[in-house]
Design an enzyme around this catalytic site. Structure first.
Site, PDB file in Angstrom:
ATOM      1  N   GLY A 695       0.821  -1.202   0.000  1.00  0.00           N
ATOM      2  CA  GLY A 695       0.000   0.000   0.000  1.00  0.00           C
ATOM      3  C   GLY A 695       0.851   1.246   0.000  1.00  0.00           C
ATOM      4  O   GLY A 695       2.007   1.232   0.428  1.00  0.00           O
ATOM      5  N   GLY A 697       0.414   5.704   0.496  1.00  0.00           N
ATOM      6  CA  GLY A 697      -0.442   6.837   0.773  1.00  0.00           C
ATOM      7  C   GLY A 697       0.299   8.140   0.609  1.00  0.00           C
ATOM      8  O   GLY A 697       1.411   8.195   0.070  1.00  0.00           O
ATOM      9  N   SER A 701       4.498   4.500   2.942  1.00  0.00           N
ATOM     10  CA  SER A 701       4.349   3.266   2.185  1.00  0.00           C
ATOM     11  C   SER A 701       4.256   2.118   3.184  1.00  0.00           C
ATOM     12  O   SER A 701       4.898   2.136   4.236  1.00  0.00           O
ATOM     13  CB  SER A 701       5.560   3.052   1.265  1.00  0.00           C
ATOM     14  OG  SER A 701       5.674   4.097   0.319  1.00  0.00           O
ATOM     15  N   VAL A 702       3.470   1.104   2.844  1.00  0.00           N
ATOM     16  CA  VAL A 702       3.232  -0.008   3.760  1.00  0.00           C
ATOM     17  C   VAL A 702       3.774  -1.288   3.134  1.00  0.00           C
ATOM     18  O   VAL A 702       3.490  -1.588   1.967  1.00  0.00           O
ATOM     19  CB  VAL A 702       1.734  -0.168   4.067  1.00  0.00           C
ATOM     20  CG1 VAL A 702       1.524  -1.286   5.078  1.00  0.00           C
ATOM     21  CG2 VAL A 702       1.165   1.135   4.614  1.00  0.00           C
ATOM     22  N   LYS A 717       4.547   0.355   8.275  1.00  0.00           N
ATOM     23  CA  LYS A 717       4.193   1.635   7.658  1.00  0.00           C
ATOM     24  C   LYS A 717       5.380   2.578   7.787  1.00  0.00           C
ATOM     25  O   LYS A 717       5.687   3.074   8.865  1.00  0.00           O
ATOM     26  CB  LYS A 717       2.959   2.212   8.351  1.00  0.00           C
ATOM     27  CG  LYS A 717       2.431   3.491   7.728  1.00  0.00           C
ATOM     28  CD  LYS A 717       1.125   3.890   8.399  1.00  0.00           C
ATOM     29  CE  LYS A 717       0.509   5.113   7.747  1.00  0.00           C
ATOM     30  NZ  LYS A 717      -0.779   5.475   8.373  1.00  0.00           N
ATOM     31  N   ASP A 825     -10.433  11.121   8.553  1.00  0.00           N
ATOM     32  CA  ASP A 825     -10.165  10.585   7.210  1.00  0.00           C
ATOM     33  C   ASP A 825     -10.743   9.178   7.073  1.00  0.00           C
ATOM     34  O   ASP A 825     -10.078   8.270   6.579  1.00  0.00           O
ATOM     35  CB  ASP A 825      -8.659  10.577   6.930  1.00  0.00           C
ATOM     36  CG  ASP A 825      -8.354  10.496   5.435  1.00  0.00           C
ATOM     37  OD1 ASP A 825      -7.227  10.092   5.087  1.00  0.00           O
ATOM     38  OD2 ASP A 825      -9.240  10.808   4.613  1.00  0.00           O
TER      39      ASP A 825
END
Length: 1001
Positions: A695, A697, A701-702, A717, A825
């Site tokens: 993932g 964002g 980054s994950v 993360k 969010d």
């Protein structure tokens, strides 16, 4: 060059072209970013290609293809099914997608098939013709469907962990008489283990933890005398634990049945399983006493009975402690949160000298501090909080030199803080709050150079706060409120560069607030209220750019309010009430939001926002020099490194014990890891490899990693510190997660703040890995070309469960006893799903926190964010309000997206039409036209006719109407007309229960 080509071609003429062509077809379907297959070319014989082995007896026939961890991307070509001599196929730890080719079922010589650690989808293909296969590894993919009933009987090892498998366990697996290892953790398997498994006398490992198994304890297991590992932890099993458990399991080393609904007593027969290393019966409803013969398990490494209802009322009940002296290899012992009473026997000192963790908090223990603990010299963690222990704290605690966690809060300890604590050089967290300690805070505590949290609130301490504390480089939290401390706050507080939380309220501290406090540039929460501070408010506080809460109320402060406070973009609560402040109230920043500022009790103030109804400054007799307005300070202070923030493990794991409910989902054995380094995380993610990227964002980054000796799957993360706002996001997320725990929040394991291999600052958070990915991916599977592909079928019951989980998480955030957290969010990509399809809300990088006894009303804004839009377009409430009402609006949008399977940013929503208006226009008469067609029987088309709509079950229709009505209440344009998350959660629980009741009828 032509000659070379001719030689290469000649070398193939005597061999078999089929294997070579099949391999090249395989290569065509994948991407090879690291050029791992560079040797796969015409100038090299294919038997010499990377990862290839050929047969000696049958030249040019490929027998092994092993491309583990080569960062390959793409689909597995069906051409591999033509490698008819293949015995070993290993493609583990890559990024293969799509289905497993059915053609692999033709490989009748295949012995080992390993496709684990990819993102493969679809079902498990039939392998019935692979009559020689011994090992099948398909774990950590996204495989769906049921476990095949026709698995080859030659199998010895089947590993299916962390997929999306459903259905029940096929009884036909009992025909695989050679089976030694069946591991299927982290799936959605229902039912129970078939009784036919009693025939698998060679079975050594049986793992079905974290599924949906139900019913009674599987009695057949008691006949599997060769079992070494058995786990059904975190399921829905119930009933009594069998009285003969362990009677014939003489080879058992690992038994985990925690996290179920077992009741009754711990059977004394468990001691017959004399080879046990790990025994986990935690998080059940067990009653009675711990068997006095428990010490017969002399090879125990870890023993967990925590979160049960076990009792000990007299000396006889405590005999198990005497017996445990025989367990000379015991490292972990936890009976936390039970009903043990009275004095802890001195025989606790006879426990293993290897004991590292001793957890007995939340019982009803009384008497003095257990003296026997003095003999346990290798202890790392002690938890005895929330008991009724009395007497003084012994000096010998300072001799436990390996101690990192000492939690003794909420007891009745008296006397002084032992000066010997200064010898605990490895101490990370010290909690002595809510006792009756008196005397001074020893200045020698300043020698504890790894201390992260110092919590000695609600005692009778007096004297000054030692300046030495502020020189501890790792100190993040100081809680000294509600004591009798006096004297000034020393200027040395400016040395506490990493301090994020300071609460010294409700004492007798005096003098001026030192201007050096402004040097504590990591501070987020300052509470100095209810003291006798005098002088002016330092303008330097305007330099603390990360500050969110400032409480200076009920002091004797004079002078004007510094205009510099208005420049703090993240400040969400400011309380200056009941001082002697004078002059004009600023109007910038937080001062423009009257609900976030408290200034009453200062009779000399004037001006400010008109709604504050203060006297105009022009009619007051002011000293123009004294009350001259200062220009807004244009101070830009970068957030400094929060060195050694990895020790937030203490704040997260140690303090997690403060919640008494079963919201604590981590087991003892995978949650007690004091530190993690950059090197640990780099190794766990294979150097933060692209193949491990799951993932990305705005700020981070994950990566998927395998961490710790227990081989835990984690999501790492990593924050992109070069991106503006990333450091702030890291700090905000740490602050939000440090004191909250709920089964529907993403479980955080630890944090890391360090230096990477290039000497750059490194920040990361480590969460439990959620194998089902995020809700956005579940709802909107897309191919690279952007076309919708193979959308997963999600039942109405599953969607109800998901939305109820989200509602429970948001209710907890808004109404938990720690204060109010506004997520800011909420959207599908920030909602993760575990192996049981349980939803977990995550990503608190934009969250706001209100730690106050009075909860926010829907109109209370706690925004101070520098972002133009606090959240994500489509989900953020109109006007971008950062309130709990804004979260409720986002929840409503997520609800619509789940049941309509439409994004709020869909192309159809334009010219004034949005997803809320779309639902309103079709509610209630036409909702069957707008809901996800997948919810309609027989996959009806979206434009259903009146006739076809009658096929929809009335109960389903009623359920959908009720759910969408709640969504409309949540997404009301007016914040004051939205319902709160408590009402939302209660209503959704009722809808879900009614629907499931109907389904079961």
């Amino acid at each position: 060059m032509a000659c070379c080509t001719r030689v290469a071609i000649c070398s193939f003429t005597g061999g078999n072209y089929t294997d070579r062509l099949s391999l090249l077809e395989f290569k065509k379907t994948i991407s090879d970013p690291n050029e791992a297959l560079v040797s796969w070319n015409d100038s090299t014989h294919y038997c010499s290609w990377e990862g290839i082995l050929c047969s000696i007896k049958h030249p040019h026939r490929v027998t092994s293809l092993n491309l583990t961890n080569r960062q390959l991307v793409g689909q597995i070509s069906p051409s591999l099914g033509n490698l008819t001599f293949l015995k070993v196929l290993i493609l583990s730890a890559n990024s293969f997608t799509g289905d497993i080719p059915q053609s692999l079922g033709r490989l009748h010589r295949l012995q080992i098939l390993k496709l684990n650690d990819n993102t493969l989808q679809g079902g498990i293909p039939t392998l019935a013709n692979c009559s020689e296969i011994k090992e099948l590894w398909l774990s950590k993919n996204q495989l769906a469907g049921q476990i095949p009933a026709d698995l080859p009987t030659s199998l010895q090892k089947v590993i299916l962990t962390a997929n999306n498998l459903t259905g029940t366990i096929p009884a036909s697996l009992a025909n695989i008489t050679m089976l030694k290892n069946l591991t299927c953790m982290n799936n959605n398997i229902e039912g129970n283990i078939p009784d036919e498994f009693a025939r698998l006398q060679g079975l050594q490992q049986l793992h079905f933890g974290k599924n949906k198994l139900s019913g009674r304890f599987p009695q057949l297991v008691l006949n599997l005398s060769n079992l070494v590992v058995f786990s059904v932890a975190s399921n829905d099993l119930s009933g009594d634990v069998p009285p003969n458990l362990g009677g014939s399991l003489h080879n058992l080393k690992y038994l985990s049945i925690g996290g179920n609904f077992f009741h009754g007593h711990i059977p004394s027969s468990i001691t017959n399983a004399s080879e046990l290393n790990i025994l986990d019966m935690s998080r059940n409803k067990l009653t009675g006493v711990i068997p006095s013969s428990i010490g017969k398990l002399h090879k125990l490494f870890a023993l967990s009975f925590e979160f049960n209802r076990l009792q000990a009322n007299n000396r006889r009940d405590w005999k198990f402690m005497d017996s445990l002296a025989n367990c000379t290899e015991l490292h972990v012992f936890t009976v936390l949160d039970n009903r043990l009473e009275g004095n802890v026997p001195d025989s606790i000192g006879n426990l293993s000298s290897q004991l590292r963790y001793l957890y007995m908090a939340r019982n009803q223990l009384s008497g003095d501090f257990p003296s026997g603990v003095a003999k346990l010299r290798n202890l790392v963690g002690i938890e005895l909080g929330a008991n009724q222990l009395t007497g003084v704290l012994p000096e010998w605690l300072g001799a436990l030199k390996y101690l990192q966690i000492l939690k003794l809060d909420r007891n009745i300890f008296t006397g002084q803080i032992p000066s010997s604590f200064c010898n605990l050089s490895n101490l990370i967290g010290l909690s002595l709050g809510s006792n009756q300690l008196h005397g001074h805070i020893p200045p020698s505590l300043g020698t504890l150079q790894t201390l992260s949290e110092l919590s000695i609130y609600k005692n009778n301490l007096h004297g000054p706060i030692p300046r030495e504390l502020f020189r501890i480089p790792t100190l993040l939290t100081i809680e000294l409120y509600s004591n009798n401390l006096d004297g000034p706050l020393h200027n040395d507080i400016g040395n506490a560069k990493q301090l994020t939380y300071l609460d010294i309220s409700s004492n007798g501290l005096s003098g001026e607030i030192p201007s050096t406090l402004g040097n504590c540039e990591s501070l987020q929460d300052i509470r100095l209220g209810h003291n006798v501070f005098n002088g002016s408010i330092p303008t330097s506080l305007g330099k603390i750019t990360s500050l969110q809460i400032l409480n200076l109320s009920h002091n004797n402060l004079t002078g004007s309010i510094p205009v510099s406070l208005g420049s703090l973009k993240f400040l969400e609560k400011l309380d200056l009430s009941f001082n002697q402040l004078e002059g004009e109230v600023p109007t910038t920043g937080i001062f423009s939001n009257l609900t976030s500022v408290q200034i009453d009790g200062n009779t000399g103030l004037c001006g400010g926002e008109a709604a504050a109804h203060l006297r105009p400054c022009s009619v007051m007799h002011l000293n123009p020099r004294k009350h001259k307005r200062f220009p807004v300070l244009q101070v830009v202070v970068p957030l400094t490194s929060t060195a050694l923030l990895a020790i937030l493990i203490f704040a997260i794991l140690f303090w997690r014990r403060n919640h008494k409910t079963k919201n604590v989902t981590s087991s003892t054995f995978d949650s007690k890891f004091p530190k993690v380094s950059y090197n640990d995380l780099a190794r766990s993610t294979e150097g933060f490899s692209e193949s491990k990227l799951i993932g990305k964002g705005r700020y981070s980054s994950v990566y998927l990693g395998i961490l710790f000796e227990a081989r835990i799957s984690v999501a790492v993360k990593v924050f992109s510190l070069g991106t503006k706002g990333a450091q702030k996001s890291f700090i905000t997320e740490c602050n939000a997660m440090r004191n909250v725990r709920h089964r529907n929040l993403v479980p955080i394991l630890t944090a890391c703040s360090s230096i990477d291999s290039k000497g750059n600052d490194f920040r990361a958070l480590v969460y439990k890995f959620m194998p089902q990915g995020d809700l956005h991916a579940l709802l909107h599977s897309v191919r690279v070309d952007g076309n919708t592909s193979n959308l997963r079928h999600i039942t109405l019951a599953q969607r109800l469960s998901i939305i109820v989980d989200i509602a429970d998480a948001m209710e907890y955030l808004h109404h938990n006893n720690q204060g109010t957290i506004v997520h800011c969010d909420l959207k599908p990509s920030n909602i993760l799903l575990d192996g049981n399809m349980t939803a977990h809300v995550g990503d608190f990088g934009l969250s706001m926190f209100k730690a106050d006894s009075t909860l926010l009303s829907f109109g209370d804004s706690i925004s101070g964010s520098s972002f133009a839009v606090n959240g994500t377009i489509g989900y953020v409430a109109p006007g971008g309000e950062v309130t709990i009402a804004g979260d409720v609006y986002s929840f409503g949008i997520v609800l619509f997206e789940i049941f309509l399977r439409k994004r709020p940013t869909d192309d159809m929503f334009k010219d004034g039409l949005n997803i809320v208006r779309y639902v309103e226009m079709n509610f209630p008469d036409s909702i069957l036209k707008i809901i996800d067609p997948d919810l309609l029987e027989d996959e009806l088309e979206r434009n259903v006719s009146q006739e076809t709509s009658r096929a929809i079950n009335d109960k389903q229709l009623k359920c959908l109407l009720s759910v969408l009505k709640i969504g409309l209440c949540c997404a009301n344009p007016s914040p004051n007309e939205r319902i709160g998350m408590q009402g939302v959660a209660a209503s959704l629980h009722g809808i879900k229960e009614a629907y499931l009741r109907h389904e079961s009828e």
